[in-house]
Enzyme design. Structure first.
Site, PDB file in Angstrom:
ATOM      1  N   HIS A 221       6.982   2.386   9.095  1.00  0.00           N
ATOM      2  CA  HIS A 221       6.682   3.819   9.064  1.00  0.00           C
ATOM      3  C   HIS A 221       5.346   4.063   9.747  1.00  0.00           C
ATOM      4  CE1 HIS A 221       5.310   1.937   5.316  1.00  0.00           C
ATOM      5  NE2 HIS A 221       4.286   2.775   5.342  1.00  0.00           N
TER       6      HIS A 221
ATOM      7  N   HIS B 287       2.320   6.661   9.898  1.00  0.00           N
ATOM      8  CA  HIS B 287       1.672   7.795   9.235  1.00  0.00           C
ATOM      9  C   HIS B 287       1.131   8.748  10.308  1.00  0.00           C
ATOM     10  CE1 HIS B 287       1.102   5.784   5.174  1.00  0.00           C
ATOM     11  NE2 HIS B 287       1.238   4.706   5.929  1.00  0.00           N
TER      12      HIS B 287
ATOM     13  N   VAL C  97       5.254  -0.259   1.543  1.00  0.00           N
ATOM     14  CA  VAL C  97       6.710  -0.055   1.588  1.00  0.00           C
ATOM     15  C   VAL C  97       7.254  -0.894   2.752  1.00  0.00           C
ATOM     16  CG1 VAL C  97       8.560   1.622   1.912  1.00  0.00           C
ATOM     17  CG2 VAL C  97       6.512   2.272   0.615  1.00  0.00           C
TER      18      VAL C  97
ATOM     19  N   GLY D  80      -1.713  -4.328   4.755  1.00  0.00           N
ATOM     20  CA  GLY D  80      -1.783  -3.244   3.772  1.00  0.00           C
ATOM     21  C   GLY D  80      -0.479  -2.480   3.603  1.00  0.00           C
ATOM     22  N   GLN D  81       0.611  -2.998   4.176  1.00  0.00           N
ATOM     23  CA  GLN D  81       1.894  -2.300   4.059  1.00  0.00           C
ATOM     24  C   GLN D  81       2.423  -2.409   2.631  1.00  0.00           C
ATOM     25  OE1 GLN D  81       4.973  -3.899   6.612  1.00  0.00           O
ATOM     26  NE2 GLN D  81       6.257  -2.083   6.406  1.00  0.00           N
TER      27      GLN D  81
HETATM   28  P1  5GP Z   1       1.917   1.900   3.528  1.00  0.00           P
HETATM   29  O1  5GP Z   1       0.753   1.499   2.687  1.00  0.00           O
HETATM   30  O2  5GP Z   1       3.121   1.036   3.312  1.00  0.00           O
HETATM   31  O3  5GP Z   1       1.556   2.083   4.979  1.00  0.00           O
HETATM   32  O4  5GP Z   1       2.283   3.373   3.039  1.00  0.00           O
HETATM   33  C1  5GP Z   1       3.359   3.678   2.230  1.00  0.00           C
HETATM   34  C2  5GP Z   1       3.324   5.167   2.051  1.00  0.00           C
HETATM   35  O5  5GP Z   1       4.550   5.566   1.478  1.00  0.00           O
HETATM   36  C3  5GP Z   1       2.205   5.647   1.110  1.00  0.00           C
HETATM   37  O6  5GP Z   1       1.377   6.578   1.786  1.00  0.00           O
HETATM   38  C4  5GP Z   1       2.964   6.279  -0.046  1.00  0.00           C
HETATM   39  O7  5GP Z   1       2.335   7.423  -0.582  1.00  0.00           O
HETATM   40  C5  5GP Z   1       4.313   6.607   0.568  1.00  0.00           C
HETATM   41  N1  5GP Z   1       5.400   6.595  -0.395  1.00  0.00           N
HETATM   42  C6  5GP Z   1       5.646   5.673  -1.360  1.00  0.00           C
HETATM   43  N2  5GP Z   1       6.729   6.013  -2.082  1.00  0.00           N
HETATM   44  C7  5GP Z   1       7.167   7.180  -1.557  1.00  0.00           C
HETATM   45  C8  5GP Z   1       8.263   8.040  -1.896  1.00  0.00           C
HETATM   46  O8  5GP Z   1       9.026   7.810  -2.822  1.00  0.00           O
HETATM   47  N3  5GP Z   1       8.419   9.145  -1.140  1.00  0.00           N
HETATM   48  C9  5GP Z   1       7.568   9.450  -0.089  1.00  0.00           C
HETATM   49  N4  5GP Z   1       7.806  10.573   0.574  1.00  0.00           N
HETATM   50  N5  5GP Z   1       6.527   8.667   0.239  1.00  0.00           N
HETATM   51  C10 5GP Z   1       6.334   7.547  -0.480  1.00  0.00           C
END
Ligand code: 5GP
Length: 140
Positions: A99, A101, A95, A92-93
């Site tokens: 990171h 959360h 970005v 589910g990644q």
């Molecule tokens: P993943 O699904 O990859 O674990 O979570 C990616 C997270 O990055 C999401 O919660 C999303 O809201 C956050 N995110 C995406 N683009 C940006 C951005 O431009 N700035 C910030 N601060 N968070 C972002």
């Protein structure tokens, strides 16, 4: 692989920073699942956890622990925290830059994961960042 987090960490894209050192940074998620939702991110550009050094992973966890403490000191309604890491697209990644959360939980909030959340206003994120950063410097 460069991502939006590369842009943020280099200062080319905006973010509401809570913390930064040579190895790790923490800033507010742009679309928080709950108020105060932070992302703790290694400075090193790596999509997958396995490619980071153990020292970086340890420091990432230590900073997430501090950020969680500061969140709870900054808002007494925060009575729990979820840590979440999506390591790989199949997990589910979205970005492709590691990171962690740190998601504030409040009694009876009924928060469920997996849905879409709304983008927050920058002023709102900045206010949270300031509040958390202040409490971070007060750590016991
Ligand atoms: P993943 O699904 O990859 O674990 O979570 C990616 C997270 O990055 C999401 O919660 C999303 O809201 C956050 N995110 C995406 N683009 C940006 C951005 O431009 N700035 C910030 N601060 N968070 C972002």
């Amino acid at each position: 692989m460069p991502s939006i987090f590369t842009e943020i960490l280099s200062g080319r894209a905006p973010a509401s920073f809570v913390y930064r050192d040579a190895m790790v940074a923490a800033f507010l998620d742009i679309a928080p699942l709950s108020e105060g939702h932070c992302l703790v991110v290694p400075i090193e550009e790596s999509a997958r956890l396995a490619n980071l050094s153990p020292d970086t992973v340890k420091h990432l966890a230590a900073v997430a622990q501090e950020v969680g403490g500061a969140l709870q000191r900054s808002d007494p309604t925060i009575t729990g925290l979820n840590w979440l890491m999506c390591d790989g697209a199949d997990a589910g990644q979205e970005v492709p830059h590691v990171h962690l959360h740190v998601i504030p939980r409040r009694q009876g909030d009924g928060l469920r994961f997996g849905g879409r959340s709304r983008k927050a206003a920058r002023a709102e994120l900045d206010a949270w960042a300031e509040r958390i950063a202040e409490r971070l410097s007060e750590r016991p």
